[in-house]
Design an enzyme around this catalytic site. Structure first.
Site, PDB file in Angstrom:
ATOM      1  N   LEU A   1       0.907  -1.041  -0.094  1.00 31.33           N
ATOM      2  CA  LEU A   1       0.008  -0.109   0.067  1.00 31.33           C
ATOM      3  C   LEU A   1       0.755   1.213   0.095  1.00 31.33           C
ATOM      4  CD1 LEU A   1      -2.862   1.140   0.455  1.00 31.33           C
ATOM      5  CD2 LEU A   1      -2.153   1.555   2.694  1.00 31.33           C
TER       6      LEU A   1
ATOM      7  N   TYR B   1      11.211 -18.731  30.312  1.00 32.19           N
ATOM      8  CA  TYR B   1      11.574 -17.421  30.336  1.00 32.19           C
ATOM      9  C   TYR B   1      12.833 -17.419  31.610  1.00 32.19           C
ATOM     10  CZ  TYR B   1       7.118 -16.496  28.328  1.00 32.19           C
ATOM     11  OH  TYR B   1       6.067 -16.316  27.628  1.00 32.19           O
TER      12      TYR B   1
ATOM     13  N   GLY C   1       2.550 -14.633  27.170  1.00 34.10           N
ATOM     14  CA  GLY C   1       1.343 -15.240  27.369  1.00 34.10           C
ATOM     15  C   GLY C   1       0.759 -15.771  25.982  1.00 34.10           C
TER      16      GLY C   1
HETATM   17  C1  LIG Z   1       9.230 -12.942  19.364  1.00 39.73           C
HETATM   18  C2  LIG Z   1       7.684 -12.878  19.221  1.00 39.73           C
HETATM   19  C3  LIG Z   1       7.022 -14.100  19.936  1.00 39.73           C
HETATM   20  C4  LIG Z   1       5.902 -14.025  19.805  1.00 39.73           C
HETATM   21  N1  LIG Z   1       5.171 -15.015  20.319  1.00 39.73           N
HETATM   22  C5  LIG Z   1       3.559 -15.101  20.153  1.00 39.73           C
HETATM   23  C6  LIG Z   1       3.163 -16.342  20.823  1.00 39.73           C
HETATM   24  O1  LIG Z   1       3.671 -17.250  21.187  1.00 39.73           O
HETATM   25  N2  LIG Z   1       1.768 -16.266  20.633  1.00 39.73           N
HETATM   26  C7  LIG Z   1       1.054 -15.176  20.213  1.00 39.73           C
HETATM   27  O2  LIG Z   1      -0.215 -15.291  20.111  1.00 39.73           O
HETATM   28  N3  LIG Z   1       1.564 -14.384  19.551  1.00 39.73           N
HETATM   29  C8  LIG Z   1       3.032 -13.879  19.576  1.00 39.73           C
HETATM   30  N4  LIG Z   1       3.478 -13.089  19.189  1.00 39.73           N
HETATM   31  C9  LIG Z   1       2.803 -11.912  18.693  1.00 39.73           C
HETATM   32  C10 LIG Z   1       2.634 -12.243  17.089  1.00 39.73           C
HETATM   33  O3  LIG Z   1       3.658 -12.568  16.484  1.00 39.73           O
HETATM   34  C11 LIG Z   1       1.652 -10.961  16.519  1.00 39.73           C
HETATM   35  O4  LIG Z   1       0.942 -10.551  17.708  1.00 39.73           O
HETATM   36  C12 LIG Z   1       1.200 -11.346  15.083  1.00 39.73           C
HETATM   37  O5  LIG Z   1       2.020 -11.581  14.518  1.00 39.73           O
HETATM   38  C13 LIG Z   1       0.455 -10.166  14.832  1.00 39.73           C
HETATM   39  O6  LIG Z   1      -0.262 -10.111  13.626  1.00 39.73           O
HETATM   40  P1  LIG Z   1      -0.610  -9.095  12.805  1.00 39.73           P
HETATM   41  O7  LIG Z   1      -1.327  -9.848  11.501  1.00 39.73           O
HETATM   42  O8  LIG Z   1      -1.385  -8.179  13.324  1.00 39.73           O
HETATM   43  O9  LIG Z   1       0.652  -8.317  12.329  1.00 39.73           O
HETATM   44  P2  LIG Z   1       2.150  -8.717  11.386  1.00 39.73           P
HETATM   45  O10 LIG Z   1       2.150 -10.167  11.791  1.00 39.73           O
HETATM   46  O11 LIG Z   1       3.104  -7.831  11.773  1.00 39.73           O
HETATM   47  O12 LIG Z   1       1.812  -8.565   9.918  1.00 39.73           O
HETATM   48  C14 LIG Z   1       1.637  -7.207   9.437  1.00 39.73           C
HETATM   49  C15 LIG Z   1       1.906  -7.281   7.762  1.00 39.73           C
HETATM   50  O13 LIG Z   1       1.487  -6.107   7.350  1.00 39.73           O
HETATM   51  C16 LIG Z   1       2.667  -5.886   6.260  1.00 39.73           C
HETATM   52  N5  LIG Z   1       2.801  -4.537   5.807  1.00 39.73           N
HETATM   53  C17 LIG Z   1       2.894  -3.575   6.656  1.00 39.73           C
HETATM   54  N6  LIG Z   1       2.844  -2.434   5.893  1.00 39.73           N
HETATM   55  C18 LIG Z   1       2.552  -2.705   4.636  1.00 39.73           C
HETATM   56  C19 LIG Z   1       2.261  -1.936   3.523  1.00 39.73           C
HETATM   57  N7  LIG Z   1       2.267  -0.549   3.468  1.00 39.73           N
HETATM   58  N8  LIG Z   1       1.664  -2.694   2.319  1.00 39.73           N
HETATM   59  C20 LIG Z   1       1.685  -3.962   2.442  1.00 39.73           C
HETATM   60  N9  LIG Z   1       1.993  -4.624   3.319  1.00 39.73           N
HETATM   61  C21 LIG Z   1       2.132  -4.095   4.592  1.00 39.73           C
HETATM   62  C22 LIG Z   1       4.079  -6.341   6.996  1.00 39.73           C
HETATM   63  O14 LIG Z   1       4.781  -6.754   5.718  1.00 39.73           O
HETATM   64  C23 LIG Z   1       3.325  -7.614   7.696  1.00 39.73           C
HETATM   65  O15 LIG Z   1       3.390  -8.820   6.903  1.00 39.73           O
HETATM   66  C24 LIG Z   1       5.017 -13.015  19.116  1.00 39.73           C
HETATM   67  C25 LIG Z   1       5.839 -11.819  18.655  1.00 39.73           C
HETATM   68  C26 LIG Z   1       7.040 -11.860  18.494  1.00 39.73           C
HETATM   69  C27 LIG Z   1       7.681 -10.708  18.182  1.00 39.73           C
END
Ligand SMILES: Cc1cc2nc3c(=O)[nH]c(=O)nc-3n(C[C@H](O)[C@H](O)[C@H](O)COP(=O)(O)OP(=O)(O)OC[C@H]3O[C@@H](n4cnc5c(N)ncnc54)[C@H](O)[C@@H]3O)c2cc1C
Length: 520
Positions: free
Chosen positions: A136, A212, A307
């Protein structure tokens, strides 16, 4: 020539793909754009908790998530000095809490990479188009729709959408562009993570592990050791202070020393496969909606991973938003229904993000504990099944709109999740939960209410069907739902109670309630 789509979803992470899947369930096509060439390959989040699995079973993905879960012999969730001990607190040891009394759904352990792949496949089957390597670039909105400019390797093109879903992650360029601020505890700490190949079987057996670590000798005094899909690969992380150093300061020698300290195996043979660094943050958007744009997942609420609720809440955001978008797009609801996205999801986002922050303090950063910090909520009856959605419902007199209740003592109040009650049918046992999900359902023991539901469905042209308990389908549902057998409970497509009549009533009562809920 510009394209049209009812819903443009930016981001093919868990929240964007979930939104696309559940829009598909409700018959609404969407266009998902993702700037990366594919779904995530990083072993970040793991696990689908029972509430997310309840949603996923509606679209036939429960088995797929279980199939994608590593076949381990158990699970360890511990606070410890190192993976070899000593253990300070055993949070989970091999057995997950049984939640059979709360839900027909189990939990799964699929990695984020597997879960995203499965969701993407299902989203396509249900009518979504997913375009990778597409970004986007810019957008603007007015009362008629959203005009977005997308960029890919071939250039830019314009897309017109009725709604834009910002599933674009914690930095959320869309949130920034809308000028929506964030609030919350902010950055908790910086950490560096290594994906390592190592044989830790002598330490963990063939269990999945989540350690942890609290150890003053570790960089930052804290760390993690986490299983991946591969029994010989782990994510090991430690903290660092950005005021004094940066990830590049971790030479190979220093990294290996930290990994050995974290695992508690001084001579461990380790291969570092990848290195990454993150800032653990807790922030919640000040608004989850602005005009025709709605925020989901990390764009709306970023939380520490402690969590395991970040990804699960992202999946649930899509589940809760999709039916509302679909109802408005079909003309069954007025646009005011979408105001409830912020009203319902922001309090839950704040609650879950704060809870994960408290988990992070207890599990990794006791040095940051404040005296007035309440302990984190750990009871799944409250955390997974007890939050209430007090927006698009008809609130009852005396209900103060509390955010939480305990699902083991359901009240049946509008705004609460519809309780799981086992029902007997000639084909076997079913859960009330499995009666809901596609449209509105009027749960009742009364033929008269069932007739009223059919009448109102026709009059308003909405997806509403009666489910009559009695006759072939029997079960003790009236207590948990807080009505008499001659009463009725209106359940939304996201399995939340929207309205109820404790006893007999008329089609006009039901129609009035639905008009309120649907902004008609
Ligand atoms: C180390 C770590 C461990 C975790 N462990 C857990 C766990 O055990 N259990 C759990 O439930 N959660 C966990 N989480 C959290 C979880 O990974 C996130 O909450 C989840 O991935 C969020 O998903 P999302 O789709 O909102 O965002 P994201 O996965 O960040 O996806 C957003 C997407 O948008 C895309 N994007 C951004 N801007 C643009 C644009 N302008 N045009 C096109 N594409 C774009 C990005 O490339 C990305 O792929 C963890 C996170 C981390 C960092």
């Amino acid at each position: 020539m510009s394209e049209r789509t009812p819903v443009l979803i930016v981001g093919a992470g868990l929240s964007g793909l979930s939104t696309a899947v559940f829009l598909g369930l409700h018959g609404t096509p969407s266009l998902v754009v993702e700037r990366h060439p594919g779904t995530s390959t990083h072993p970040k989040a793991r696990g689908q908790q029972n509430h997310a699995m309840e949603a996923l079973r509606l679209v036939g993905l429960e088995a797929a998530m279980l199939d994608a879960s590593p076949k381990s012999q158990g699970f360890l969730l511990r606070i410890a000095q190192s993976a070899s001990g000593p253990v300070f607190r055993e949070i989970l040891h091999d057995t997950f809490l049984s939640l059979d009394h709360l839900t027909p759904a189990g939990s799964a352990d699929a990695s984020q990479a597997s879960a995203e792949r499965i969701l993407a496949e299902r989203a396509r089957e249900l009518g979504a188009e997913i375009r990778f390597s597409t970004r986007l670039d810019s957008f603007e909105q007015d009362e008629n729709g959203v005009r977005a400019v997308l960029a890919d390797a071939t250039g830019t093109r314009e897309v017109h959408a009725d709604y834009l879903v910002a599933a674009d992650g914690h930095r959320s360029p869309i949130r920034e562009r809308l000028g929506i601020g964030t609030h919350g505890r902010g950055a908790l700490g910086h950490s560096i993570h290594w994906l390592v190949r190592a044989d830790l079987s002598a330490v963990v057996g063939d269990r999945l592990v989540m350690y942890y670590l609290q150890n003053p000798e570790l960089s930052g005094g804290n760390g993690v050791v986490v299983s991946t899909d591969h029994p010989d690969q782990f994510v090991v992380g430690v903290g660092y202070d950005p005021a004094h150093e940066e990830p590049a300061d971790f030479t190979e020698e220093r990294s290996l020393a930290q990994i050995r300290l974290a695992t508690g195996v001084p001579e461990l043979d380790v291969e570092i496969l990848a290195t990454d660094s993150t800032v653990t943050t807790m922030q919640v958007a000040d608004r989850f909606s602005a005009g025709r744009v709605h925020l989901v997942g990390d764009a709306a609420h970023t939380m520490p991973p402690h969590g395991g609720m970040g990804g699960n809440t992202a999946v649930m955001d899509g589940f809760y938003l999709a039916w509302k978008l679909a109802a408005v797009l079909r003309g069954e609801a007025g646009p005011g229904l979408l105001d409830s996205h912020d009203a319902e999801r922001r309090p839950v986002g704040e609650l879950v993000a704060e809870n994960q922050f408290r988990n992070a303090i207890v599990r990794n950063r006791p040095d940051l504990a404040r005296e007035d910090d309440a302990p984190p909520i750990e009871d799944p009856a409250v955390l997974l099944f007890g939050y209430r959605h007090n927006g698009a419902v008809v609130r009852e007199p005396g209900d103060e709109g509390e955010l939480l209740e305990n699902a083991t003592r359901p009240t049946g109040r509008p705004g609460s999740r519809a309780p799981h009650v086992r029902l007997s049918t000639p084909d076997g046992e079913v859960s009330t939960i499995d009666l809901f999900g596609r449209g509105f359902v009027l749960l009742t023991g009364s033929e008269s209410w069932a007739g009223a539901a059919e009448e109102v469905a026709t009059a308003l042209g909405v997806r509403l069907e009666p489910r009559l308990i009695g006759g072939e389908m029997t079960g003790d549902w009236t207590g948990p739902y807080g009505v008499g057998a001659d009463g009725a409970v209106l359940v939304r497509p996201d399995r939340f109670i929207a309205w109820r009549s404790r006893g007999p009533g008329t089609a006009a009562d039901l129609e009035k309630a639905l008009r309120t809920i649907l902004d008609r």
